[in-house]
Design a protein around this motif. Structure first.
Motif, mmCIF file in Angstrom:
data_model
loop_
_atom_site.group_PDB
_atom_site.id
_atom_site.type_symbol
_atom_site.label_atom_id
_atom_site.label_comp_id
_atom_site.label_asym_id
_atom_site.label_seq_id
_atom_site.Cartn_x
_atom_site.Cartn_y
_atom_site.Cartn_z
ATOM 1 N N GLY A 165 -39.508 49.249 -28.102
ATOM 2 C CA GLY A 165 -39.275 49.782 -29.449
ATOM 3 C C GLY A 165 -38.332 50.971 -29.474
ATOM 4 N N LYS A 166 -37.734 51.297 -28.331
ATOM 5 C CA LYS A 166 -36.866 52.484 -28.260
ATOM 6 C C LYS A 166 -35.736 52.432 -29.286
ATOM 7 C CE LYS A 166 -35.379 51.878 -24.082
ATOM 8 N NZ LYS A 166 -35.885 50.565 -23.717
ATOM 9 N N GLY A 167 -35.085 51.264 -29.351
ATOM 10 C CA GLY A 167 -33.913 51.137 -30.230
ATOM 11 C C GLY A 167 -34.273 51.352 -31.683
ATOM 12 N N THR A 168 -35.329 50.661 -32.105
ATOM 13 C CA THR A 168 -35.752 50.760 -33.507
ATOM 14 C C THR A 168 -36.167 52.187 -33.831
ATOM 15 O OG1 THR A 168 -36.644 48.557 -33.196
ATOM 16 C CG2 THR A 168 -37.326 49.711 -35.191
ATOM 17 N N ILE A 169 -36.946 52.776 -32.934
ATOM 18 C CA ILE A 169 -37.453 54.130 -33.189
ATOM 19 C C ILE A 169 -36.302 55.144 -33.176
ATOM 20 C CG2 ILE A 169 -38.969 55.959 -32.249
ATOM 21 C CD1 ILE A 169 -40.345 53.503 -33.744
ATOM 22 N N ALA A 170 -35.369 54.979 -32.232
ATOM 23 C CA ALA A 170 -34.234 55.910 -32.169
ATOM 24 C C ALA A 170 -33.429 55.846 -33.471
ATOM 25 C CB ALA A 170 -33.346 55.582 -30.971
ATOM 26 N N LYS A 171 -33.193 54.638 -33.970
ATOM 27 C CA LYS A 171 -32.405 54.477 -35.211
ATOM 28 C C LYS A 171 -33.131 55.105 -36.391
ATOM 29 C CE LYS A 171 -29.540 50.408 -34.844
ATOM 30 N NZ LYS A 171 -30.173 49.571 -33.819
ATOM 31 N N ARG A 172 -34.446 54.830 -36.470
ATOM 32 C CA ARG A 172 -35.193 55.357 -37.616
ATOM 33 C C ARG A 172 -35.328 56.868 -37.547
ATOM 34 N NH1 ARG A 172 -39.994 51.909 -39.963
ATOM 35 N NH2 ARG A 172 -39.938 53.781 -41.247
ATOM 36 N N LEU A 173 -35.517 57.377 -36.334
ATOM 37 C CA LEU A 173 -35.603 58.840 -36.179
ATOM 38 C C LEU A 173 -34.285 59.487 -36.605
ATOM 39 C CD1 LEU A 173 -37.201 59.808 -32.757
ATOM 40 C CD2 LEU A 173 -37.972 60.495 -35.048
ATOM 41 N N ALA A 174 -33.182 58.863 -36.201
ATOM 42 C CA ALA A 174 -31.865 59.405 -36.561
ATOM 43 C C ALA A 174 -31.739 59.463 -38.083
ATOM 44 C CB ALA A 174 -30.754 58.560 -35.953
ATOM 45 N N ALA A 175 -32.260 58.442 -38.763
ATOM 46 C CA ALA A 175 -32.172 58.425 -40.230
ATOM 47 C C ALA A 175 -33.062 59.524 -40.819
ATOM 48 C CB ALA A 175 -32.575 57.048 -40.756
ATOM 49 N N VAL A 176 -34.300 59.624 -40.333
ATOM 50 C CA VAL A 176 -35.252 60.614 -40.877
ATOM 51 C C VAL A 176 -34.767 62.044 -40.622
ATOM 52 C CG1 VAL A 176 -37.613 61.513 -40.627
ATOM 53 C CG2 VAL A 176 -37.231 59.061 -40.616
ATOM 54 N N LEU A 177 -34.220 62.275 -39.432
ATOM 55 C CA LEU A 177 -33.836 63.638 -39.049
ATOM 56 C C LEU A 177 -32.370 63.943 -39.388
ATOM 57 C CD1 LEU A 177 -35.467 63.621 -35.486
ATOM 58 C CD2 LEU A 177 -36.391 64.739 -37.523
ATOM 59 N N LYS A 230 -42.601 68.915 -34.248
ATOM 60 C CA LYS A 230 -43.133 70.097 -34.956
ATOM 61 C C LYS A 230 -43.910 70.981 -33.987
ATOM 62 C CE LYS A 230 -43.201 68.252 -39.609
ATOM 63 N NZ LYS A 230 -43.975 67.516 -40.604
ATOM 64 N N GLU A 231 -44.722 70.344 -33.125
ATOM 65 C CA GLU A 231 -45.498 71.115 -32.145
ATOM 66 C C GLU A 231 -44.591 71.953 -31.250
ATOM 67 O OE1 GLU A 231 -48.977 67.762 -31.771
ATOM 68 O OE2 GLU A 231 -47.647 68.091 -30.049
ATOM 69 N N ARG A 232 -43.396 71.435 -31.005
ATOM 70 C CA ARG A 232 -42.450 72.166 -30.150
ATOM 71 C C ARG A 232 -41.552 73.095 -30.964
ATOM 72 N NH1 ARG A 232 -43.843 67.651 -27.838
ATOM 73 N NH2 ARG A 232 -43.767 67.359 -25.590
ATOM 74 N N ASN A 233 -41.870 73.246 -32.242
ATOM 75 C CA ASN A 233 -41.058 74.100 -33.135
ATOM 76 C C ASN A 233 -39.596 73.687 -33.202
ATOM 77 O OD1 ASN A 233 -42.783 75.921 -34.357
ATOM 78 N ND2 ASN A 233 -42.984 77.034 -32.387
ATOM 79 N N LEU A 234 -39.337 72.408 -32.983
ATOM 80 C CA LEU A 234 -37.951 71.940 -33.042
ATOM 81 C C LEU A 234 -37.559 71.621 -34.476
ATOM 82 C CD1 LEU A 234 -38.124 69.716 -29.860
ATOM 83 C CD2 LEU A 234 -36.650 71.712 -30.158
ATOM 84 N N ILE A 235 -38.547 71.175 -35.257
ATOM 85 C CA ILE A 235 -38.322 70.983 -36.690
ATOM 86 C C ILE A 235 -39.487 71.605 -37.451
ATOM 87 C CG2 ILE A 235 -36.925 68.863 -36.480
ATOM 88 C CD1 ILE A 235 -39.456 67.283 -37.265
ATOM 89 N N HIS A 236 -39.281 71.862 -38.728
ATOM 90 C CA HIS A 236 -40.315 72.493 -39.552
ATOM 91 C C HIS A 236 -40.473 71.703 -40.830
ATOM 92 C CE1 HIS A 236 -40.058 75.829 -36.747
ATOM 93 N NE2 HIS A 236 -38.747 75.643 -36.810
ATOM 94 N N ASP A 237 -41.608 71.902 -41.508
ATOM 95 C CA ASP A 237 -41.858 71.176 -42.768
ATOM 96 C C ASP A 237 -40.807 71.506 -43.808
ATOM 97 O OD1 ASP A 237 -44.054 69.603 -42.212
ATOM 98 O OD2 ASP A 237 -45.371 71.364 -42.302
#
Ligand code: DC
Length: 231
Positions: A16-28, A224-231
């Protein structure tokens, strides 16, 4: 300017790496760097030019003849859009054959670092997906994720994809193909896929029982746990 960082995602075939990477790129609103495309692209080039992929020196000779360009969701090999072709079973099978050649790996690792760093320095979140990203390409990535799923779940996912192109694939044939390629990825001498990802410091996520949505949510929590992104 926003601060860019790298998310490394490794794991076995059809995890699922490809699908997740693409969707993460869209979300982030980040960029997705699919490194398997280089190995598949080289295999495709060899197939199209009748180069014997078992002959390492012939394969190495092709490296100087190929360029890759990533543009949004498309991948260009020598300026030709090969996005669809790379998903066909032949370049997929060939990719793990050319991927055992150390000179091929060194060349592609260099290209991947250049592309990833360029994007990161431009302030982007870069999701780099492959087999050796968290160990070799970007060992200092902000998150090193190892995505996996059971062999059966992975075979089912890959079967659905292959059947769209060729109805002669069966579950047993896909399972055998997956086992063979996992073994090649894990047992190659140069930059193998980790067999012990926890020990190497990866965050391991088994998504056999998870939907895409749940997997994305889990990764967002890790960021979020790593403080890389915030709400
Ligand atoms: O992720 P994928 O199935 O598209 O990868 C195709 C092949 O390329 C796979 O057999 C492993 C290899 N690969 C690799 O060795 N290193 C990477 N960083 C990405 C892919």
């Amino acid at each position: 300017m926003k601060k860019g960082f790298i998310i490394a995602i490794d794991g076995p075939l059809a995890s699922g790496k490809g699908t997740i990477a693409k969707r993460l790129a869209a979300v982030l609103q980040g960029v997705d760097l699919y490194t398997g495309a280089m190995y598949r692209g080289l295999a495709l080039f060899c197939l199209e030019h009748s180069i014997d992929m078992e002959n390492a020196s012939s394969v190495i000779d092709q490296l100087s003849k190929i360029t890759f360009k990533y543009q949004k969701d498309k991948i260009f090999l020598n300026d030709t859009d090969v996005t669809q072709k790379l998903q066909e079973p032949e370049p997929a099978a060939g990719s793990s054959v050319v991927g055992v050649i150390p000179e091929v790996r060194q060349d592609f690792v260099k290209r991947q670092r250049i592309l990833g760093l360029e994007q990161m320095e431009a302030g982007n979140i870069v999701i780099v997906e492959g087999r050796d990203i968290g160990t070799v390409v970007f060992p200092d990535a902000a998150l090193r994720l190892y995505l996996t799923a059971s062999e059966e779940v992975r075979a089912k996912r890959r079967l659905a994809q292959y059947k769209e192109q060729d109805s002669s694939w069966t579950f047993e044939k896909v399972l055998e193909d997956i086992r063979e390629r996992d073994t090649r990825d894990k047992e190659r001498k140069t930059d193998p896929l980790a067999s012990n990802p926890e020990k190497l410091g990866y965050t391991v996520l088994d998504n056999s029982e998870m939907s895409e949505e749940q997997t994305i949510d889990a990764v967002i929590r890790m960021l979020k746990e790593r403080n890389l992104i915030h709400d």
